[in-house]
Design a protein around this motif. Structure first.
Motif, PDB file in Angstrom:
ATOM      1  N   LEU A   1       0.824  -1.214   0.000  1.00  0.00           N
ATOM      2  CA  LEU A   1       0.000   0.000   0.000  1.00  0.00           C
ATOM      3  C   LEU A   1       0.860   1.268   0.000  1.00  0.00           C
ATOM      4  CD1 LEU A   1      -2.849  -1.292   2.317  1.00  0.00           C
ATOM      5  CD2 LEU A   1      -3.007  -0.771  -0.129  1.00  0.00           C
ATOM      6  N   GLN A   2       2.018   1.186   0.621  1.00  0.00           N
ATOM      7  CA  GLN A   2       2.953   2.322   0.543  1.00  0.00           C
ATOM      8  C   GLN A   2       3.417   2.521  -0.898  1.00  0.00           C
ATOM      9  OE1 GLN A   2       3.601   4.442   2.716  1.00  0.00           O
ATOM     10  NE2 GLN A   2       2.932   3.461   4.615  1.00  0.00           N
ATOM     11  N   TYR A   3       3.675   1.402  -1.567  1.00  0.00           N
ATOM     12  CA  TYR A   3       4.125   1.450  -2.972  1.00  0.00           C
ATOM     13  C   TYR A   3       3.035   2.036  -3.868  1.00  0.00           C
ATOM     14  CZ  TYR A   3       4.631  -0.694  -7.641  1.00  0.00           C
ATOM     15  OH  TYR A   3       4.666  -0.925  -8.990  1.00  0.00           O
ATOM     16  N   MET A   4       1.778   1.691  -3.583  1.00  0.00           N
ATOM     17  CA  MET A   4       0.688   2.181  -4.433  1.00  0.00           C
ATOM     18  C   MET A   4       0.357   3.646  -4.148  1.00  0.00           C
ATOM     19  SD  MET A   4      -0.237  -0.177  -6.534  1.00  0.00           S
ATOM     20  CE  MET A   4      -1.845   0.214  -7.212  1.00  0.00           C
ATOM     21  N   PHE A   5       0.351   4.041  -2.862  1.00  0.00           N
ATOM     22  CA  PHE A   5      -0.195   5.362  -2.530  1.00  0.00           C
ATOM     23  C   PHE A   5       0.798   6.373  -1.952  1.00  0.00           C
ATOM     24  CE2 PHE A   5      -3.928   2.540  -2.461  1.00  0.00           C
ATOM     25  CZ  PHE A   5      -4.730   3.204  -3.359  1.00  0.00           C
ATOM     26  N   LYS A   6       1.960   5.936  -1.526  1.00  0.00           N
ATOM     27  CA  LYS A   6       2.977   6.854  -0.963  1.00  0.00           C
ATOM     28  C   LYS A   6       2.453   7.615   0.280  1.00  0.00           C
ATOM     29  CE  LYS A   6       5.428   6.364  -4.888  1.00  0.00           C
ATOM     30  NZ  LYS A   6       4.874   5.025  -5.085  1.00  0.00           N
ATOM     31  N   ASP A   7       3.244   7.540   1.312  1.00  0.00           N
ATOM     32  CA  ASP A   7       2.957   8.307   2.543  1.00  0.00           C
ATOM     33  C   ASP A   7       1.539   8.130   3.079  1.00  0.00           C
ATOM     34  OD1 ASP A   7       5.518   9.363   2.399  1.00  0.00           O
ATOM     35  OD2 ASP A   7       4.847  10.997   1.076  1.00  0.00           O
ATOM     36  N   VAL A   8       1.085   6.891   3.165  1.00  0.00           N
ATOM     37  CA  VAL A   8      -0.214   6.686   3.810  1.00  0.00           C
ATOM     38  C   VAL A   8       0.013   5.847   5.067  1.00  0.00           C
ATOM     39  CG1 VAL A   8      -1.810   6.853   1.859  1.00  0.00           C
ATOM     40  CG2 VAL A   8      -0.629   4.682   2.296  1.00  0.00           C
ATOM     41  N   ARG A   9      -0.876   6.025   6.030  1.00  0.00           N
ATOM     42  CA  ARG A   9      -0.868   5.128   7.186  1.00  0.00           C
ATOM     43  C   ARG A   9      -1.781   3.959   6.851  1.00  0.00           C
ATOM     44  NH1 ARG A   9      -3.300   8.651  10.944  1.00  0.00           N
ATOM     45  NH2 ARG A   9      -3.329  10.155   9.231  1.00  0.00           N
ATOM     46  N   VAL A  10      -1.451   2.783   7.375  1.00  0.00           N
ATOM     47  CA  VAL A  10      -2.226   1.578   7.050  1.00  0.00           C
ATOM     48  C   VAL A  10      -2.777   1.000   8.348  1.00  0.00           C
ATOM     49  CG1 VAL A  10      -2.085  -0.755   6.081  1.00  0.00           C
ATOM     50  CG2 VAL A  10      -0.763   1.109   5.049  1.00  0.00           C
ATOM     51  N   ARG A  11      -4.065   0.609   8.314  1.00  0.00           N
ATOM     52  CA  ARG A  11      -4.612   0.021   9.536  1.00  0.00           C
ATOM     53  C   ARG A  11      -5.369  -1.257   9.203  1.00  0.00           C
ATOM     54  NH1 ARG A  11      -9.636   3.608  12.062  1.00  0.00           N
ATOM     55  NH2 ARG A  11     -11.062   2.785  10.496  1.00  0.00           N
ATOM     56  N   PHE A  12      -5.204  -2.255  10.058  1.00  0.00           N
ATOM     57  CA  PHE A  12      -5.902  -3.527   9.889  1.00  0.00           C
ATOM     58  C   PHE A  12      -7.061  -3.551  10.858  1.00  0.00           C
ATOM     59  CE2 PHE A  12      -3.196  -6.342   7.254  1.00  0.00           C
ATOM     60  CZ  PHE A  12      -2.213  -5.409   6.935  1.00  0.00           C
TER      61      PHE A  12
END
Ligand code: PHE
Length: 331
Positions: A227-238
């Motif tokens: 998801l970092q590769y797709m969107f750059k500088d995003v936080r990810v939550r599960f």
């Protein structure tokens, strides 16, 4: 016999045009044969009769030779023309106009990430059976999860696959672990509004290895990196969730790329955007394909959802109406 080299010339003629010139030279107003006929008046009686007969035979011979040669040259020229003017409609005469569709661009980007990590590209049939689309994925006949799928059925019980997860089953049926696949493709659900179309695209991922080798931590790491590769500088939550074919299951959100998590209309003021589903492969799925002592994770994502976010498109239907004013922006 009257001397004339017209017959020789006819024999040597290479084209119908040349042949026509020969004909005019012989039979035209000042043609050689016409002149010979003109000279007949110099003779009398038997001589004249004899000469005229000879001349008429020659005339007939030339006419015959002309006709035969004309037919021959004509068919030869026609054959040549057909070869020269052959139209190959499969050839591009000009550079190809158009460009990749944004959905395909997004799909290629997703697949590129995973194939770089040694995932194998896989595909499966669009027309599926109940076993692969549901039962083997731990969705039994009366499972409430079936309601969420709005399935298109054929009369004989076959159906249009409602997700790419049946590719998990087909791959496990045909290969032994370890497995590491990425399977993009079209899926179908009977639904149509601003965020749903009857056909859309998903990408499925599946990793299977021996028992205890695969954990939720692996899944979490790879999806975070992806998801970092797709969107750059995003936080990810599960977020803990439920799918019949994974346990535990999670839905994955990224911080809203439009408001950076502050809350806006697009993220319904939550600051988060849901982007995919995933989990640890359920034991019952392994049972359905007769796998023992294995562990694995799976994930699935909707390509159009990613494309909408990446390209700022807010009506899903725009991807399928093929309005040139929209498509040209991706050229
Ligand atoms: N198949 C699920 C869907 O269509 C997505 C999913 C795939 C979830 C794999 C978990 C694991 O919504």
């Amino acid at each position: 016999m009257v001397e004339n080299n017209t017959l020789k010339a006819i024999e040597l003629a290479q084209s119908t045009q040349e042949l026509e010139e020969i004909r005019v030279k012989a039979f035209g107003k000042k043609g050689s044969i016409t002149e010979l006929f003109g000279m007949l008046k110099q003779f009398d009686g038997e001589t004249k009769k004899h000469k005229a007969k000879e001349l008429n035979i020659l005339k007939a011979q030339i006419e015959q030779a002309l006709a035969a040669k004309k037919e021959f040259l004509h068919s030869q020229e026609l054959a040549q023309k057909l070869v020269q003017e052959k139209l190959d409609l499969s050839l591009f005469s000009a550079p190809l106009r158009g460009a990749s569709h944004p959905v395909m661009l997004t799909m290629e980007r997703v697949v590129a990430y995973f194939t770089a990590l040694n995932f194998t590209f896989c595909s499966g049939p669009l027309v599926e059976d109940d076993f692969h689309n549901f039962q083997a994925l731990n969705i039994s006949e009366h499972h409430p999860a079936r309601d969420m799928h709005d399935t298109f059925y054929f009369r004989d019980g076959a159906l249009l696959r409602t997700h790419t997860s049946p590719v998990q089953i087909r791959t496990m049926e045909s290969t032994k672990p370890p497995i590491r696949i990425i399977a993009p493709g079209a899926v179908f659900r009977c639904d149509y509004d601003i965020t749903h179309t009857p056909m859309f695209h998903q990408v499925e991922g599946l990793v299977v290895d021996s028992e205890d080798k695969i954990s939720f931590a692996h899944l979490k790491y790879i999806l975070q990196d992806f998801l970092q590769y797709m969107f750059k500088d995003v936080r990810v939550r599960f977020r803990s969730s439920f799918f019949p074919f994974t346990e535990p299951s999670a839905e994955v959100d990224i911080s809203c790329i439009f408001c950076k998590g502050d809350g806006c209309r697009i993220c319904s003021h939550t600051g988060w955007l849901e982007v995919l589903g995933c989990g640890i492969v359920d034991e019952n799925v392994f049972k359905a394909v007769c796998y023992e002592n294995v562990s694995g994770y799976a994930f699935g994502l909707g390509i159009e959802r990613f494309a909408m976010l990446l390209y700022g498109v807010n009506d899903l239907r725009a991807f399928f109406e093929n309005d040139l004013r929209v498509l040209e922006q991706f050229a």
